[in-house]
Scaffold this motif. Structure first.
Motif, short mmCIF file in Angstrom:
data_model
loop_
_atom_site.label_atom_id
_atom_site.label_comp_id
_atom_site.label_asym_id
_atom_site.label_seq_id
_atom_site.Cartn_x
_atom_site.Cartn_y
_atom_site.Cartn_z
N VAL A 220 23.00 -39.14 -11.37
CA VAL A 220 22.86 -40.63 -11.95
C VAL A 220 24.33 -40.63 -11.98
CG1 VAL A 220 22.39 -41.90 -13.37
CG2 VAL A 220 21.21 -40.43 -13.32
N ILE A 221 25.36 -40.10 -12.49
CA ILE A 221 26.95 -40.53 -12.33
C ILE A 221 27.13 -40.52 -11.27
CG2 ILE A 221 28.94 -39.90 -13.49
CD1 ILE A 221 27.48 -38.34 -16.04
N LYS A 222 27.42 -40.59 -10.41
CA LYS A 222 28.04 -40.44 -8.51
C LYS A 222 27.23 -41.47 -8.02
CE LYS A 222 28.54 -35.27 -8.72
NZ LYS A 222 27.90 -33.78 -7.93
N TRP A 223 26.07 -41.49 -8.17
CA TRP A 223 24.66 -42.84 -7.51
C TRP A 223 25.83 -43.90 -8.17
CZ3 TRP A 223 21.77 -46.81 -9.34
CH2 TRP A 223 21.92 -47.68 -8.99
N SER A 224 25.68 -44.30 -9.75
CA SER A 224 26.42 -44.82 -10.59
C SER A 224 27.83 -45.46 -9.58
CB SER A 224 26.40 -44.83 -11.59
OG SER A 224 25.30 -45.19 -12.01
N LYS A 225 28.55 -44.45 -9.13
CA LYS A 225 30.07 -45.29 -8.70
C LYS A 225 29.53 -45.35 -7.38
CE LYS A 225 32.36 -42.28 -12.87
NZ LYS A 225 33.24 -40.58 -12.27
N THR A 226 29.00 -44.99 -6.46
CA THR A 226 28.96 -45.41 -5.51
C THR A 226 27.79 -46.72 -5.02
OG1 THR A 226 27.52 -44.19 -5.03
CG2 THR A 226 29.82 -43.87 -4.42
N ASN A 227 27.58 -47.06 -6.86
CA ASN A 227 26.35 -48.29 -6.18
C ASN A 227 26.77 -49.41 -6.86
OD1 ASN A 227 24.11 -47.71 -4.33
ND2 ASN A 227 24.49 -45.25 -5.48
N THR A 228 27.68 -49.65 -7.84
CA THR A 228 27.45 -50.62 -8.53
C THR A 228 29.10 -51.16 -8.18
OG1 THR A 228 28.51 -48.65 -10.15
CG2 THR A 228 26.86 -49.74 -10.34
#
Length: 228
Positions: A220-228
């Motif tokens: 989730v953390i990795k996804w958030s940093k590349t999708n926000t």
């Protein structure tokens, strides 16, 4: 939905077996109930949600986390007491926790849960009505609910643009939300077409596989940093 901005996350319970397979709740909740440990499990889920918020905030991700609560939970004095104590215990504002209760349970047990849910909201917790549109809600009760969010059930989202009944229900929920100042969220958004039709109806907040699939916190953390 318009700019793919993350509004919040939802905590989902999964049981990882000895082979590393993640099993959904319908495969272990019944066992937990039979073993008499369901309340312990529910409380642990809340604790993990608070811990996840701390971790997210350490990474600069400041969004609420939604958890599902049941009438069983709200009827438990111990569970409710834990909810009251956890914000101070974890040093996390309760505004970062969204309590989701299904419309069917909310209406069926309205008189039982309205007081305790009001107390939790007054403490700062956000309250959402899940699977909205599937129950038989009294308009008077809906307008008196201590809730801020209505979540359109995914069955209507799947049929948006396909059946008049789905379109009419979504339009009705949007009017209800606008009239009584509810935030409206569409559940189960899976296609760009659904997203576009929802936007045309005035619904700009959605959740579903179109945006992201369930994943562990590290992902989730990795996804958030590349999708926000």
């Amino acid at each position: 939905m318009c700019h793919q901005q993350v509004g919040n996350f939802e905590a989902l319970a999964r049981w990882t077996d000895s082979e590393g397979k993640m099993n959904p709740p319908d495969q272990f909740i019944g066992l937990a109930e039979q073993a008499g440990i369901i309340e312990l499990l529910d409380i642990q889920i809340v604790e993990l949600a608070f811990a996840a918020i701390i971790r997210l905030q350490q990474e600069g991700i400041n969004v609420p986390v939604a958890i599902n609560v049941s009438i069983r939970d709200l009827a438990s004095k111990h569970y409710v007491e834990q909810l009251k104590q956890f914000p101070q215990k974890f040093d996390v504002s309760p505004t970062f926790i969204e309590l989701e209760i299904t419309e069917t349970e909310a209406m069926k047990h309205y008189d039982q849960f309205i007081k305790v849910l009001s107390e939790l909201k007054n403490l700062g917790y956000r309250v959402a009505i899940d699977d909205f549109g599937t129950g038989y809600s009294s308009l008077a009760h809906i307008t008196e609910l201590p809730a801020e969010v209505l979540k359109i059930d995914g069955s209507f989202v799947r049929n948006i643009g396909k059946t008049n009944s789905a379109n009419h229900v979504i339009e009705m929920i949007m009017r209800l939300g606008n009239r009584f100042n509810f935030e409206v969220v569409a559940e189960g958004v899976e296609t760009e077409e659904q997203k576009q039709l929802l936007r045309e109806m005035g619904c700009h907040i959605g959740q579903g596989y179109l945006f992201a699939r369930p994943m562990p916190l590290d992902d989730v953390i990795k996804w958030s940093k590349t999708n926000t």
